[in-house]
Design a protein around this motif. Structure first.
Motif, PDB file in Angstrom:
ATOM      1  N   VAL A   8       0.855  -1.190   0.000  1.00  0.00           N
ATOM      2  CA  VAL A   8       0.000   0.000   0.000  1.00  0.00           C
ATOM      3  C   VAL A   8       0.890   1.239   0.000  1.00  0.00           C
ATOM      4  O   VAL A   8       1.826   1.340   0.795  1.00  0.00           O
ATOM      5  N   LYS A   9       0.572   2.166  -0.901  1.00  0.00           N
ATOM      6  CA  LYS A   9       1.343   3.405  -1.029  1.00  0.00           C
ATOM      7  C   LYS A   9       0.367   4.574  -1.049  1.00  0.00           C
ATOM      8  O   LYS A   9      -0.381   4.746  -2.011  1.00  0.00           O
ATOM      9  N   ASP A  10       0.355   5.344   0.019  1.00  0.00           N
ATOM     10  CA  ASP A  10      -0.524   6.518   0.088  1.00  0.00           C
ATOM     11  C   ASP A  10      -1.968   6.172  -0.293  1.00  0.00           C
ATOM     12  O   ASP A  10      -2.543   6.755  -1.213  1.00  0.00           O
ATOM     13  N   ARG A  11      -2.532   5.192   0.397  1.00  0.00           N
ATOM     14  CA  ARG A  11      -3.933   4.767   0.237  1.00  0.00           C
ATOM     15  C   ARG A  11      -4.205   4.018  -1.074  1.00  0.00           C
ATOM     16  O   ARG A  11      -5.348   3.685  -1.370  1.00  0.00           O
ATOM     17  N   LEU A  12      -3.171   3.739  -1.849  1.00  0.00           N
ATOM     18  CA  LEU A  12      -3.344   2.986  -3.090  1.00  0.00           C
ATOM     19  C   LEU A  12      -2.695   1.610  -2.919  1.00  0.00           C
ATOM     20  O   LEU A  12      -1.485   1.506  -2.717  1.00  0.00           O
ATOM     21  N   ALA A  13      -3.522   0.566  -2.984  1.00  0.00           N
ATOM     22  CA  ALA A  13      -3.009  -0.803  -2.848  1.00  0.00           C
ATOM     23  C   ALA A  13      -2.516  -1.307  -4.204  1.00  0.00           C
ATOM     24  O   ALA A  13      -3.043  -0.935  -5.252  1.00  0.00           O
ATOM     25  N   ILE A  14      -1.496  -2.141  -4.157  1.00  0.00           N
ATOM     26  CA  ILE A  14      -0.969  -2.778  -5.368  1.00  0.00           C
ATOM     27  C   ILE A  14      -0.904  -4.274  -5.119  1.00  0.00           C
ATOM     28  O   ILE A  14      -0.225  -4.737  -4.198  1.00  0.00           O
ATOM     29  N   ASN A  39     -10.878  -7.845   1.334  1.00  0.00           N
ATOM     30  CA  ASN A  39     -10.200  -7.095   2.391  1.00  0.00           C
ATOM     31  C   ASN A  39      -9.985  -5.635   1.991  1.00  0.00           C
ATOM     32  O   ASN A  39     -10.218  -4.715   2.790  1.00  0.00           O
ATOM     33  N   ILE A  40      -9.540  -5.419   0.760  1.00  0.00           N
ATOM     34  CA  ILE A  40      -9.244  -4.060   0.291  1.00  0.00           C
ATOM     35  C   ILE A  40     -10.527  -3.249   0.153  1.00  0.00           C
ATOM     36  O   ILE A  40     -10.571  -2.069   0.516  1.00  0.00           O
ATOM     37  N   GLU A  41     -11.575  -3.875  -0.347  1.00  0.00           N
ATOM     38  CA  GLU A  41     -12.838  -3.159  -0.535  1.00  0.00           C
ATOM     39  C   GLU A  41     -13.410  -2.680   0.806  1.00  0.00           C
ATOM     40  O   GLU A  41     -14.057  -1.636   0.876  1.00  0.00           O
ATOM     41  N   ILE A  46      -7.844   2.360   2.456  1.00  0.00           N
ATOM     42  CA  ILE A  46      -7.404   2.147   1.066  1.00  0.00           C
ATOM     43  C   ILE A  46      -8.449   2.730   0.121  1.00  0.00           C
ATOM     44  O   ILE A  46      -9.636   2.431   0.225  1.00  0.00           O
ATOM     45  N   GLY A  47      -7.990   3.584  -0.795  1.00  0.00           N
ATOM     46  CA  GLY A  47      -8.916   4.261  -1.701  1.00  0.00           C
ATOM     47  C   GLY A  47      -8.967   3.698  -3.104  1.00  0.00           C
ATOM     48  O   GLY A  47      -9.898   3.989  -3.865  1.00  0.00           O
ATOM     49  N   GLY A  48      -7.976   2.899  -3.491  1.00  0.00           N
ATOM     50  CA  GLY A  48      -7.950   2.353  -4.845  1.00  0.00           C
ATOM     51  C   GLY A  48      -6.980   1.198  -4.947  1.00  0.00           C
ATOM     52  O   GLY A  48      -6.242   0.891  -3.994  1.00  0.00           O
TER      53      GLY A  48
END
Length: 254
Positions: A8-14, A39-41, A46-48
């Motif tokens: 996760v980087k600044d609310r963006l999951a990869i 989990n991410i949803e 996490i925003g995206g």
């Protein structure tokens, strides 16, 4: 997680697909992807999400070598699992971008189709749905996903011939949104994801779900009838012969 890695980087999951050389989808990988999407949803921090692969493969699609050796119950359970995963990723409400770093046929293409945007690396890569030449009957849910982006007539034509596209061809028909140099793919995907994330979250998410009502309904519908037809063909001597030939070719390349 054995087949994917997540950061996760600044609310963006990869999510990075990470199973062997080609990231082929088996029962374990589909299960892990489904669990991670859930989990991410449901994580407010996490925003995206970006989904990508590694080296020269986004995902080569279903692991035909493993699937070929499933018994009837295992095969039925797997196809249920995969179609349920397709429904889950299609209805994922947060911004979702595919960073297609390499080959992405069949099941790999299905993952990309469920995303809001697709960025693909330039190079000698392929993307598309080639189920028919492999001997797999295409369910309506997958046709609905394909035609959402390509239009019904083009999706129909390309599905029935099992057309696989180069990155440039995929861009021309609307299968991908951007083609970039391999080294720039994550930057381009992040730019798209964060553009979506900049909007008021509930407004964006509910608009996405409204615009996707048709494909959400198609992928979430009872698919037992389609699955029964698919499985009958899966076990037919002609499809088993095609699969056996393909598997022998894959083992030779391995």
């Amino acid at each position: 997680m054995n087949t994917i890695s997540t950061s996760v980087k600044d609310r963006l999951a990869i999510i990075t697909l990470n199973r062997g050389k080609s990231n082929s989808l088996n029962r374990e990988m589909v299960t892990e992807l489904s669990d991670m999407l859930h989990n991410i949803e449901n994580d407010d921090n996490i925003g995206g999400l970006i989904i990508t692969g590694r080296e020269n493969f986004f995902s080569a699609g279903l692991d035909l070598i493993e699937l070929y050796h499933y018994n009837e119950e295992e095969a039925k359970n797997f196809w249920h699992l995969f179609l349920n995963f397709s429904a889950k990723i299609t209805s994922f409400k947060k911004p979702l971008v595919a960073a297609i770093n390499g080959h992405s046929p069949a099941g790999g293409c299905v993952i990309a189709l469920a995303c809001d945007a697709r960025v693909m690396a330039e190079g000698k890569y392929i993307i598309g749905l080639n189920e028919v030449p492999v001997g797999i009957i295409v369910p309506n849910s997958i046709f609905s996903l394909y035609s959402f982006w390509l239009g019904q007539a083009n999706a129909y034509r390309h599905l029935l011939e099992g057309k696989l596209f180069s990155p440039e061809e995929a861009l021309a028909v609307g299968l991908v949104d951007e083609v970039v140099k391999p080294g720039s793919i994550m930057t381009a995907a992040e730019r798209k994801a964060r553009k979506y994330m900049a909007f008021e979250a509930n407004t964006w998410q509910q608009s996405k779900l409204n615009l996707r009502k048709g494909i959400i309904a198609a992928t979430s519908a009872d698919q037992n009838e389609d699955l029964e037809i698919m499985l009958k063909q899966w076990w037919s001597p002609s499809t088993r012969a095609i699969l056996k030939s393909l598997i022998e070719g894959l083992k030779t390349k391995a």
